[in-house]
Write an enzyme that holds these catalytic residues in place. Sequence first.
Site, PDB file in Angstrom:
ATOM      1  N   LYS A   8       3.821   6.415 -18.698  1.00  0.00           N
ATOM      2  CA  LYS A   8       2.423   6.213 -19.091  1.00  0.00           C
ATOM      3  C   LYS A   8       1.653   7.537 -19.067  1.00  0.00           C
ATOM      4  CE  LYS A   8       1.528   3.251 -15.740  1.00  0.00           C
ATOM      5  NZ  LYS A   8       0.942   2.495 -14.601  1.00  0.00           N
TER       6      LYS A   8
ATOM      7  N   CYS B 163       0.015  -9.986 -10.447  1.00  0.00           N
ATOM      8  CA  CYS B 163       0.736  -8.711 -10.508  1.00  0.00           C
ATOM      9  C   CYS B 163       2.121  -8.846  -9.879  1.00  0.00           C
ATOM     10  CB  CYS B 163      -0.042  -7.604  -9.797  1.00  0.00           C
ATOM     11  SG  CYS B 163       0.872  -6.058  -9.877  1.00  0.00           S
TER      12      CYS B 163
ATOM     13  N   ARG C 259      -4.526  -6.466 -22.292  1.00  0.00           N
ATOM     14  CA  ARG C 259      -5.498  -5.426 -21.919  1.00  0.00           C
ATOM     15  C   ARG C 259      -5.997  -4.794 -23.213  1.00  0.00           C
ATOM     16  NH1 ARG C 259      -2.792  -1.038 -18.284  1.00  0.00           N
ATOM     17  NH2 ARG C 259      -2.946  -2.610 -16.662  1.00  0.00           N
TER      18      ARG C 259
ATOM     19  N   ARG D 263      -2.948   6.082 -23.022  1.00  0.00           N
ATOM     20  CA  ARG D 263      -3.641   4.793 -22.861  1.00  0.00           C
ATOM     21  C   ARG D 263      -5.139   4.932 -23.064  1.00  0.00           C
ATOM     22  NH1 ARG D 263      -0.670   1.659 -18.084  1.00  0.00           N
ATOM     23  NH2 ARG D 263       1.461   1.842 -18.867  1.00  0.00           N
TER      24      ARG D 263
ATOM     25  N   LYS E 217      -2.500   9.167 -19.151  1.00  0.00           N
ATOM     26  CA  LYS E 217      -3.914   8.801 -19.044  1.00  0.00           C
ATOM     27  C   LYS E 217      -4.829  10.020 -19.205  1.00  0.00           C
ATOM     28  CE  LYS E 217      -2.868   4.954 -15.996  1.00  0.00           C
ATOM     29  NZ  LYS E 217      -3.068   4.336 -14.679  1.00  0.00           N
TER      30      LYS E 217
ATOM     31  N   CYS F 116      -7.745  -3.847  -6.718  1.00  0.00           N
ATOM     32  CA  CYS F 116      -6.924  -4.112  -7.905  1.00  0.00           C
ATOM     33  C   CYS F 116      -6.673  -5.609  -8.019  1.00  0.00           C
ATOM     34  CB  CYS F 116      -5.606  -3.355  -7.801  1.00  0.00           C
ATOM     35  SG  CYS F 116      -4.514  -4.051  -6.546  1.00  0.00           S
TER      36      CYS F 116
ATOM     37  N   CYS G 265      -3.714   1.334  -8.221  1.00  0.00           N
ATOM     38  CA  CYS G 265      -4.520   0.941  -9.393  1.00  0.00           C
ATOM     39  C   CYS G 265      -6.023   0.957  -9.149  1.00  0.00           C
ATOM     40  CB  CYS G 265      -4.082  -0.426  -9.890  1.00  0.00           C
ATOM     41  SG  CYS G 265      -2.368  -0.436 -10.454  1.00  0.00           S
TER      42      CYS G 265
ATOM     43  N   CYS H 197      -0.407  -2.730  -3.420  1.00  0.00           N
ATOM     44  CA  CYS H 197       0.849  -1.960  -3.303  1.00  0.00           C
ATOM     45  C   CYS H 197       0.522  -0.486  -3.469  1.00  0.00           C
ATOM     46  CB  CYS H 197       1.876  -2.457  -4.332  1.00  0.00           C
ATOM     47  SG  CYS H 197       1.717  -1.701  -5.955  1.00  0.00           S
TER      48      CYS H 197
HETATM   49 FE1  SRM Z   1      -2.146  -0.061 -12.676  1.00  0.00          FE
HETATM   50  C1  SRM Z   1       1.092  -1.053 -12.902  1.00  0.00           C
HETATM   51  C2  SRM Z   1      -3.179  -3.219 -13.004  1.00  0.00           C
HETATM   52  C3  SRM Z   1      -5.269   1.076 -13.164  1.00  0.00           C
HETATM   53  C4  SRM Z   1      -1.214   2.972 -11.401  1.00  0.00           C
HETATM   54  N1  SRM Z   1      -1.203  -1.822 -12.970  1.00  0.00           N
HETATM   55  C5  SRM Z   1       0.145  -2.013 -13.083  1.00  0.00           C
HETATM   56  C6  SRM Z   1       0.454  -3.450 -13.521  1.00  0.00           C
HETATM   57  C7  SRM Z   1       0.503  -3.472 -15.008  1.00  0.00           C
HETATM   58  C8  SRM Z   1       1.706  -4.079 -12.900  1.00  0.00           C
HETATM   59  C9  SRM Z   1       2.972  -3.996 -13.701  1.00  0.00           C
HETATM   60  O1  SRM Z   1       3.422  -2.877 -14.012  1.00  0.00           O
HETATM   61  O2  SRM Z   1       3.524  -5.051 -14.020  1.00  0.00           O
HETATM   62  C10 SRM Z   1      -0.818  -4.163 -12.977  1.00  0.00           C
HETATM   63  C11 SRM Z   1      -1.204  -5.454 -13.677  1.00  0.00           C
HETATM   64  C12 SRM Z   1      -1.844  -6.406 -12.709  1.00  0.00           C
HETATM   65  C13 SRM Z   1      -2.397  -7.606 -13.345  1.00  0.00           C
HETATM   66  O3  SRM Z   1      -1.936  -8.724 -13.026  1.00  0.00           O
HETATM   67  O4  SRM Z   1      -3.307  -7.496 -14.149  1.00  0.00           O
HETATM   68  C14 SRM Z   1      -1.813  -3.029 -13.006  1.00  0.00           C
HETATM   69  N2  SRM Z   1      -3.866  -0.915 -13.133  1.00  0.00           N
HETATM   70  C15 SRM Z   1      -4.120  -2.243 -13.139  1.00  0.00           C
HETATM   71  C16 SRM Z   1      -5.599  -2.537 -13.270  1.00  0.00           C
HETATM   72  C17 SRM Z   1      -5.902  -3.793 -14.075  1.00  0.00           C
HETATM   73  C18 SRM Z   1      -6.212  -2.616 -11.861  1.00  0.00           C
HETATM   74  C19 SRM Z   1      -7.577  -3.241 -11.782  1.00  0.00           C
HETATM   75  O5  SRM Z   1      -7.701  -4.184 -11.000  1.00  0.00           O
HETATM   76  O6  SRM Z   1      -8.494  -2.794 -12.469  1.00  0.00           O
HETATM   77  C20 SRM Z   1      -6.057  -1.208 -13.910  1.00  0.00           C
HETATM   78  C21 SRM Z   1      -5.984  -1.250 -15.406  1.00  0.00           C
HETATM   79  C22 SRM Z   1      -6.454   0.026 -16.007  1.00  0.00           C
HETATM   80  C23 SRM Z   1      -6.535   0.009 -17.502  1.00  0.00           C
HETATM   81  O7  SRM Z   1      -7.465  -0.617 -18.002  1.00  0.00           O
HETATM   82  O8  SRM Z   1      -5.706   0.650 -18.155  1.00  0.00           O
HETATM   83  C24 SRM Z   1      -5.003  -0.249 -13.388  1.00  0.00           C
HETATM   84  N3  SRM Z   1      -3.058   1.742 -12.424  1.00  0.00           N
HETATM   85  C25 SRM Z   1      -4.389   1.965 -12.575  1.00  0.00           C
HETATM   86  C26 SRM Z   1      -4.745   3.223 -11.983  1.00  0.00           C
HETATM   87  C27 SRM Z   1      -6.153   3.803 -11.884  1.00  0.00           C
HETATM   88  C28 SRM Z   1      -6.484   4.718 -13.015  1.00  0.00           C
HETATM   89  O9  SRM Z   1      -5.684   4.933 -13.925  1.00  0.00           O
HETATM   90  O10 SRM Z   1      -7.592   5.246 -12.987  1.00  0.00           O
HETATM   91  C29 SRM Z   1      -3.574   3.759 -11.453  1.00  0.00           C
HETATM   92  C30 SRM Z   1      -3.468   5.075 -10.640  1.00  0.00           C
HETATM   93  C31 SRM Z   1      -3.552   6.288 -11.472  1.00  0.00           C
HETATM   94  C32 SRM Z   1      -2.218   6.656 -12.022  1.00  0.00           C
HETATM   95  O11 SRM Z   1      -1.858   6.163 -13.091  1.00  0.00           O
HETATM   96  O12 SRM Z   1      -1.505   7.411 -11.363  1.00  0.00           O
HETATM   97  C33 SRM Z   1      -2.522   2.826 -11.751  1.00  0.00           C
HETATM   98  N4  SRM Z   1      -0.363   0.822 -12.273  1.00  0.00           N
HETATM   99  C34 SRM Z   1      -0.200   2.063 -11.690  1.00  0.00           C
HETATM  100  C35 SRM Z   1       1.192   2.268 -11.434  1.00  0.00           C
HETATM  101  C36 SRM Z   1       1.819   3.530 -10.783  1.00  0.00           C
HETATM  102  C37 SRM Z   1       2.132   4.561 -11.790  1.00  0.00           C
HETATM  103  C38 SRM Z   1       2.883   5.716 -11.206  1.00  0.00           C
HETATM  104  O13 SRM Z   1       2.671   6.837 -11.646  1.00  0.00           O
HETATM  105  O14 SRM Z   1       3.724   5.513 -10.334  1.00  0.00           O
HETATM  106  C39 SRM Z   1       1.866   1.095 -11.854  1.00  0.00           C
HETATM  107  C40 SRM Z   1       3.362   0.802 -11.773  1.00  0.00           C
HETATM  108  C41 SRM Z   1       4.151   1.494 -12.822  1.00  0.00           C
HETATM  109  O15 SRM Z   1       3.637   2.089 -13.762  1.00  0.00           O
HETATM  110  O16 SRM Z   1       5.370   1.433 -12.677  1.00  0.00           O
HETATM  111  C42 SRM Z   1       0.859   0.217 -12.367  1.00  0.00           C
HETATM  112 FE1  SF4 Z   2      -0.402  -4.502  -8.849  1.00  0.00          FE
HETATM  113 FE2  SF4 Z   2       0.004  -2.581  -7.120  1.00  0.00          FE
HETATM  114 FE3  SF4 Z   2      -1.494  -2.123  -9.262  1.00  0.00          FE
HETATM  115 FE4  SF4 Z   2      -2.422  -3.639  -7.362  1.00  0.00          FE
HETATM  116  S1  SF4 Z   2      -1.893  -1.472  -7.139  1.00  0.00           S
HETATM  117  S2  SF4 Z   2      -2.450  -4.137  -9.542  1.00  0.00           S
HETATM  118  S3  SF4 Z   2      -0.616  -4.658  -6.620  1.00  0.00           S
HETATM  119  S4  SF4 Z   2       0.652  -2.582  -9.286  1.00  0.00           S
END
Ligand code: SRM
Ligand code: SF4
Length: 560
Positions: A211, A439, A78, A147, A213, A433, A482, A478
């Site tokens: 993390k 993922c 990323r 980030r 943001k 997502c 995201c 899930c």
């Molecule tokens: Fe996310 C984890 C993809 C935006 C909340 N996110 C992941 C992971 C890295 C899975 C992992 O931990 O192994 C996913 C990778 C999937 C893959 O195969 O690429 C993933 N997140 C994404 C992306 C690529 C979704 C998309 O389709 O665009 C976004 C990448 C953003 C970036 O460029 O940095 C993405 N993730 C978000 C957002 C939206 C936002 O930030 O505006 C959220 C919700 C906001 C927040 O952070 O609360 C988000 N991602 C999470 C979480 C839950 C965090 C939490 O507080 O519980 C996880 C899981 C974790 O961190 O344990 C996670």
């Molecule tokens: Fe993966 Fe869940 Fe984030 Fe979708 S919402 S990319 S399934 S961690």
Amino acid sequence: MYMSQEIKKETLAEKVKRESKALRGTLKESLLDEHTGSLRANDQLLLKFHGMYQQDDRDRREERALKKLDRLHSFMIRLRIPGGMIGPVHWEALHNIAGENSTGTIKITTRQTVQLHGILKSQIKPTIKAFDQVFLDSIAACGDVNRNVTCTSNPSASPLHKEVYSYAGEISRHLLPKTRAYYEIWLDEKQLVEKEEPLDPLYKDVYLPRKFKIGIAIPPHNDVDVFTNDIGLIAIIEGNELKGFNVAIGGGLGTTHGNAETYPRLATVIGYVSKKDVLKVVYEIVTVQRDFGNREDRKLSRLKYTVDRLGVDFYKAEVEKRSGIQLQPAKDFKFNTRTDEFGWMQDSLGNWHYTLFVENGRVLDEDNYLLKTCLLEVSKTRRAVFRFTCNQNLILSDIFPKDKALIESILEKYGVIKKTLEASPIRKNSMACVALSTCPLALAEAQRYLPSLIDKIEVLLMKHSLKNDPITIRMTGCPNGCARPYISEIGLVGTAYGKYNLHLGADWEGLRLNQKYKENLNEEQILSELDQMFSRYSKERNAKESFGDYVVRAGILQRN
Ligand code: SRM
Ligand code: SF4
């Protein structure tokens, strides 16, 4: 070791960070091990701080298990692109690197950057080196650090867009980890002797509990979903001058099914700060989280939980004490949109910008739609820059009036303008997502499934004369959130393969979370629920009332 609080039981993640020698761990050694396509377990955790994740192809797990083969490991990278803008040279490089080293698909993320998937271990270094050639990096794009900083992407949003946007870069640089580990491991910079590298002034040797943001919005545009960030900054512009920012803290969406202690939360506005002081205040909000955040339970370690545990007033007072800056009362602001404005727009300088629809942010060539080839051709003209939006779309931007016809002709040739024009409002307001197959946390499909579900939802909208209504719909595989489904008028959150919780009732501006309406619905049930809901909405709504507002006013949520 830096100690700001007593930790009764150190988690593995905390131990790995602390013992990592400033994020180096044994990544170099792990990379050299040719017997496996994966990295050592601890190094997989550290890898995130360098902007990468180890993954495996989940579609092939079963087949490989039957053949007693290890999982098919590969890596996702990323990029760190604060404010989401790159030049045409960068895009051309990205296109080539994606083709040579990854699956080829360029995925625009919900945080305004891009990911490449399917990179083999042996290709990680060449990939990072190739990005470095065009001055792109992935430092701190993931991991327990600040980030990618997002910013309203539309340059015609305000004549002051450029100035506001520059804060995304400044904040990102200010909060980068200072270690040279990235350069040593991936770019072969000479290794520093341990004592030569001072302790990171911000992250120390503990980094953040989780993390972190930051997003910047320029009212009336809330395309960044500013209140879902740990820190949301709302630009305050008065008399054609950027004065400063309202500061909001404690946004975050991730939850865990069955864990009632987890919840999505919108950030709370704690005051206003002038632009000269904003960096200091942001920095100290981060240090308070570093020192007070929960380091014993990662499910409860985001800033939102720290804010709720300590109280907003305590948090604010601590930031004021550390920064020496008194926050002023928040200034008035108004959001009226979160969606991208598709098509051509002209800014105050007379330059043109074309926003094109990229379904779920996936840039690839398909049989009858060669989007990736088209964008390569655009990049080769060197007449447009590339801006990613937090809605997973793309703006071809900063086009001089004399070059507009050229860019338009390329977009027309590949059917991009037609695609953007013809996509229905609900499709253009959809996000999904990544989910399967890469993922590791996905319980259900998202980006591979939502387009076909929307085909069916469009039929329902047509039936109820709602086809022109720009309802927002977002799906995740899930509950991590995201694609920010909890702030969408229709949110679908995966619970198991083919099953989703249906959330309803967020507003149009991004100021209200939705609520869970029904659990574990399959496709038939989702469509049946929406059919009934659309039927009522079309008959009972007030003039200009959005779907989310209607659902709340009609009391549909309270009854369930
Ligand atoms: Fe996310 C984890 C993809 C935006 C909340 N996110 C992941 C992971 C890295 C899975 C992992 O931990 O192994 C996913 C990778 C999937 C893959 O195969 O690429 C993933 N997140 C994404 C992306 C690529 C979704 C998309 O389709 O665009 C976004 C990448 C953003 C970036 O460029 O940095 C993405 N993730 C978000 C957002 C939206 C936002 O930030 O505006 C959220 C919700 C906001 C927040 O952070 O609360 C988000 N991602 C999470 C979480 C839950 C965090 C939490 O507080 O519980 C996880 C899981 C974790 O961190 O344990 C996670
Ligand atoms: Fe993966 Fe869940 Fe984030 Fe979708 S919402 S990319 S399934 S961690």
